[in-house]
Motif scaffolding. Sequence first.
Motif, PDB file in Angstrom:
ATOM      1  N   ALA A 153       0.921  -1.046   0.096  1.00 33.15           N
ATOM      2  CA  ALA A 153      -0.094  -0.047   0.036  1.00 33.15           C
ATOM      3  C   ALA A 153       0.904   1.119   0.103  1.00 33.15           C
ATOM      4  O   ALA A 153       0.566   2.309  -0.609  1.00 33.15           O
ATOM      5  CB  ALA A 153      -0.932  -0.014   1.365  1.00 33.15           C
ATOM      6  N   PHE A 154       1.943   1.011   0.859  1.00 34.04           N
ATOM      7  CA  PHE A 154       2.918   2.352   0.734  1.00 34.04           C
ATOM      8  C   PHE A 154       3.441   2.753  -0.397  1.00 34.04           C
ATOM      9  O   PHE A 154       3.895   3.717  -0.966  1.00 34.04           O
ATOM     10  CB  PHE A 154       3.841   2.374   1.841  1.00 34.04           C
ATOM     11  CG  PHE A 154       3.134   2.530   3.346  1.00 34.04           C
ATOM     12  CD1 PHE A 154       3.397   3.692   3.847  1.00 34.04           C
ATOM     13  CD2 PHE A 154       2.521   1.535   3.879  1.00 34.04           C
ATOM     14  CE1 PHE A 154       2.867   3.930   5.172  1.00 34.04           C
ATOM     15  CE2 PHE A 154       2.110   1.855   5.081  1.00 34.04           C
ATOM     16  CZ  PHE A 154       2.073   2.978   5.990  1.00 34.04           C
ATOM     17  N   SER A 155       4.002   1.459  -1.365  1.00 30.00           N
ATOM     18  CA  SER A 155       4.593   1.732  -2.461  1.00 30.00           C
ATOM     19  C   SER A 155       3.791   2.055  -3.607  1.00 30.00           C
ATOM     20  O   SER A 155       3.947   3.102  -4.250  1.00 30.00           O
ATOM     21  CB  SER A 155       5.080   0.253  -3.044  1.00 30.00           C
ATOM     22  OG  SER A 155       5.662   0.126  -4.151  1.00 30.00           O
ATOM     23  N   THR A 156       2.402   1.610  -3.263  1.00 34.74           N
ATOM     24  CA  THR A 156       1.405   2.093  -4.543  1.00 34.74           C
ATOM     25  C   THR A 156       1.289   3.483  -4.204  1.00 34.74           C
ATOM     26  O   THR A 156       1.122   4.339  -5.136  1.00 34.74           O
ATOM     27  CB  THR A 156       0.047   1.497  -4.251  1.00 34.74           C
ATOM     28  OG1 THR A 156       0.374  -0.137  -4.430  1.00 34.74           O
ATOM     29  CG2 THR A 156      -1.123   1.808  -5.141  1.00 34.74           C
ATOM     30  N   VAL A 157       0.733   4.070  -3.034  1.00 34.11           N
ATOM     31  CA  VAL A 157       0.504   5.240  -2.739  1.00 34.11           C
ATOM     32  C   VAL A 157       1.587   6.348  -3.150  1.00 34.11           C
ATOM     33  O   VAL A 157       1.494   7.326  -3.834  1.00 34.11           O
ATOM     34  CB  VAL A 157       0.169   5.508  -1.183  1.00 34.11           C
ATOM     35  CG1 VAL A 157       0.107   6.962  -0.673  1.00 34.11           C
ATOM     36  CG2 VAL A 157      -1.232   4.942  -0.871  1.00 34.11           C
ATOM     37  N   ALA A 158       2.913   5.890  -2.769  1.00 33.55           N
ATOM     38  CA  ALA A 158       3.987   7.113  -3.166  1.00 33.55           C
ATOM     39  C   ALA A 158       4.270   7.090  -4.662  1.00 33.55           C
ATOM     40  O   ALA A 158       4.608   8.017  -5.084  1.00 33.55           O
ATOM     41  CB  ALA A 158       5.209   6.273  -2.593  1.00 33.55           C
ATOM     42  N   PRO A 255       8.258   8.164 -10.382  1.00 34.17           N
ATOM     43  CA  PRO A 255       8.606   7.407  -9.440  1.00 34.17           C
ATOM     44  C   PRO A 255       7.999   5.962  -9.811  1.00 34.17           C
ATOM     45  O   PRO A 255       6.869   5.924 -10.185  1.00 34.17           O
ATOM     46  CB  PRO A 255       7.985   7.759  -8.016  1.00 34.17           C
ATOM     47  CG  PRO A 255       8.195   9.376  -8.328  1.00 34.17           C
ATOM     48  CD  PRO A 255       7.749   9.527  -9.630  1.00 34.17           C
ATOM     49  N   VAL A 256       8.601   5.039  -9.436  1.00 33.89           N
ATOM     50  CA  VAL A 256       8.000   3.592  -9.869  1.00 33.89           C
ATOM     51  C   VAL A 256       8.007   2.507  -8.832  1.00 33.89           C
ATOM     52  O   VAL A 256       8.990   2.428  -7.991  1.00 33.89           O
ATOM     53  CB  VAL A 256       9.129   3.028 -11.081  1.00 33.89           C
ATOM     54  CG1 VAL A 256       8.531   1.523 -11.331  1.00 33.89           C
ATOM     55  CG2 VAL A 256       9.034   3.915 -12.341  1.00 33.89           C
ATOM     56  N   SER A 257       7.041   1.981  -8.464  1.00 36.28           N
ATOM     57  CA  SER A 257       6.895   0.798  -7.545  1.00 36.28           C
ATOM     58  C   SER A 257       7.745  -0.293  -7.938  1.00 36.28           C
ATOM     59  O   SER A 257       7.426  -0.930  -9.131  1.00 36.28           O
ATOM     60  CB  SER A 257       5.231   0.365  -7.278  1.00 36.28           C
ATOM     61  OG  SER A 257       4.527   1.538  -6.908  1.00 36.28           O
ATOM     62  N   VAL A 258       8.303  -0.991  -7.197  1.00 35.23           N
ATOM     63  CA  VAL A 258       9.138  -2.103  -7.143  1.00 35.23           C
ATOM     64  C   VAL A 258       9.138  -2.992  -6.210  1.00 35.23           C
ATOM     65  O   VAL A 258       8.871  -2.592  -5.060  1.00 35.23           O
ATOM     66  CB  VAL A 258      10.713  -1.801  -7.556  1.00 35.23           C
ATOM     67  CG1 VAL A 258      10.906  -0.956  -8.696  1.00 35.23           C
ATOM     68  CG2 VAL A 258      11.331  -0.733  -6.521  1.00 35.23           C
ATOM     69  N   ASN A 314       9.212 -10.029  -1.607  1.00 36.00           N
ATOM     70  CA  ASN A 314       8.377  -9.951  -0.518  1.00 36.00           C
ATOM     71  C   ASN A 314       8.285  -8.800   0.060  1.00 36.00           C
ATOM     72  O   ASN A 314       7.669  -8.560   1.166  1.00 36.00           O
ATOM     73  CB  ASN A 314       9.008 -11.009   0.680  1.00 36.00           C
ATOM     74  CG  ASN A 314      10.559 -10.856   0.802  1.00 36.00           C
ATOM     75  OD1 ASN A 314      11.198  -9.586   1.027  1.00 36.00           O
ATOM     76  ND2 ASN A 314      11.515 -11.590   0.788  1.00 36.00           N
ATOM     77  N   HIS A 315       8.625  -7.656  -0.397  1.00 32.86           N
ATOM     78  CA  HIS A 315       8.637  -6.314  -0.032  1.00 32.86           C
ATOM     79  C   HIS A 315       8.440  -5.205  -1.027  1.00 32.86           C
ATOM     80  O   HIS A 315       9.124  -5.239  -2.225  1.00 32.86           O
ATOM     81  CB  HIS A 315       9.867  -6.040   0.813  1.00 32.86           C
ATOM     82  CG  HIS A 315       9.850  -4.450   1.512  1.00 32.86           C
ATOM     83  ND1 HIS A 315       8.777  -4.225   2.517  1.00 32.86           N
ATOM     84  CD2 HIS A 315      10.704  -3.609   1.751  1.00 32.86           C
ATOM     85  CE1 HIS A 315       9.021  -2.996   2.668  1.00 32.86           C
ATOM     86  NE2 HIS A 315      10.041  -2.699   2.553  1.00 32.86           N
ATOM     87  N   GLY A 316       7.410  -4.584  -0.895  1.00 31.87           N
ATOM     88  CA  GLY A 316       7.176  -3.455  -1.859  1.00 31.87           C
ATOM     89  C   GLY A 316       7.751  -2.108  -1.503  1.00 31.87           C
ATOM     90  O   GLY A 316       7.519  -1.565  -0.316  1.00 31.87           O
ATOM     91  N   VAL A 317       8.410  -1.431  -2.495  1.00 33.39           N
ATOM     92  CA  VAL A 317       9.097  -0.043  -2.223  1.00 33.39           C
ATOM     93  C   VAL A 317       8.983   0.620  -3.521  1.00 33.39           C
ATOM     94  O   VAL A 317       8.432   0.188  -4.472  1.00 33.39           O
ATOM     95  CB  VAL A 317      10.703  -0.241  -2.037  1.00 33.39           C
ATOM     96  CG1 VAL A 317      10.793  -1.159  -0.331  1.00 33.39           C
ATOM     97  CG2 VAL A 317      11.201  -1.119  -2.739  1.00 33.39           C
ATOM     98  N   ASN A 336      11.758   3.732   1.376  1.00 28.46           N
ATOM     99  CA  ASN A 336      11.157   2.250   2.147  1.00 28.46           C
ATOM    100  C   ASN A 336      10.171   3.024   2.968  1.00 28.46           C
ATOM    101  O   ASN A 336       9.712   4.114   2.966  1.00 28.46           O
ATOM    102  CB  ASN A 336      12.427   1.742   2.850  1.00 28.46           C
ATOM    103  CG  ASN A 336      12.047   0.441   3.135  1.00 28.46           C
ATOM    104  OD1 ASN A 336      10.631  -0.106   3.025  1.00 28.46           O
ATOM    105  ND2 ASN A 336      12.999  -0.368   3.887  1.00 28.46           N
ATOM    106  N   SER A 337       9.445   2.083   3.652  1.00 25.30           N
ATOM    107  CA  SER A 337       8.372   2.445   4.412  1.00 25.30           C
ATOM    108  C   SER A 337       8.397   2.071   6.068  1.00 25.30           C
ATOM    109  O   SER A 337       7.580   1.515   6.606  1.00 25.30           O
ATOM    110  CB  SER A 337       7.111   2.035   3.941  1.00 25.30           C
ATOM    111  OG  SER A 337       7.049   0.584   3.954  1.00 25.30           O
TER     112      SER A 337
END
Length: 373
Positions: A153-158, A255-258, A314-317, A336-337
């Motif tokens: 969710a934090f990756s998406t929102v950013a 900015p790109v979600s990875v 395993n982690h969205g950034v 990161n979040s």
Amino acid sequence: MAISKFILVPFLLIVLVSGLGESFEFDEKELATEESLWRLYERWGNHHTISRGLKEKHKRFNVFKENVNHVFTVNQMNKPYKLKLNKFADMSNSEFVSFYARSNISHYRKLHGKRSGGFMYEQATDLPSYIDWRERGAVNDIKEQGKCGSCWAFSTVAAVEGINQIKTNQLLSLSEQELLDCNFRNKGCNGGFMEIAFDFIKRNGGIATENNYPYHGARGLCRSSRISSPTVTIDGYESVPENENALMQAVANQPVSVAIDAVGRDFQFYSQASLGFIREIDWLTIIISSGNVNLKSVGKVQGVFDGYCGTELNHGVVAIGYGTTEEGTDYWMVRNSWGVGWGEEGYVRMKRGVEKAEGLCGIVMEASYPIKY
């Protein structure tokens, strides 16, 4: 006028060292005995305002000792990054992973069989050698997910905050909590997929601001009454082809979600930026000439992470930039979040241009971005 020139030097030194106040340093002597290690543990807990009962402290003390020895040992090695005793220092790596890296996003494209959409930046050429979207006002302050597997969710929102600022020149802080509560195809604190979240925002007609729908770090009922205009809308999303050049093409534009593999112990304690680990200013030369003060580094600029990690995503950034150090090391700048106490005040520079086709920690395997016309 002469007085102001000399006042500038100590003031500048104060500015440089003041950033170290949040770091936690320790000496090799503190590792010598159980008693000194216990004092170090208590000092660490006070520094990070972590309160534990005596029984719990004794239980976690053994974990802390292992982590202290790991941090100390790695920092004696000739690595291009350093570690620190952050707030995770009395958590085992498996415990840390269970709380902070459990998005289970590694099989999204396998399930769908292909990337989503086209790739609008495929023809992008003459890419800049350096970009940092923080400098262009498209990145909010670091947020903290807490003990909730909501990194997706934090990756998406950013990423949505970034493209919205690029298109509207307005940087808003948007609601991760709305995604936790209302995006039922994802699993709240038990993980999710950024591409599914992008699709939700498009189909939902937008996403609320954080002020209207604040974060509390647990999945709850979808509170549609909190979702009031103005909301930020997107027109869709696209997946990035799985190679570093394509990711550069995308990051050069927004900015790109990875997704990455963040389970490594070094990643848990990653710390160092160019100024983030200094105890002394002995590697800085102050040159005073004609009233001008210049800083020249006489040591290596460190901080690029190239440590152990796999490709079990395993982690969205969020990749918010890229560049090259003075020593010639290419890197991705990743947001990161986990709060500002982790990494380089919440960021990590990850090595770019590695031999593995999937990139370091699988960073190119599941990249995607929102579209806003």
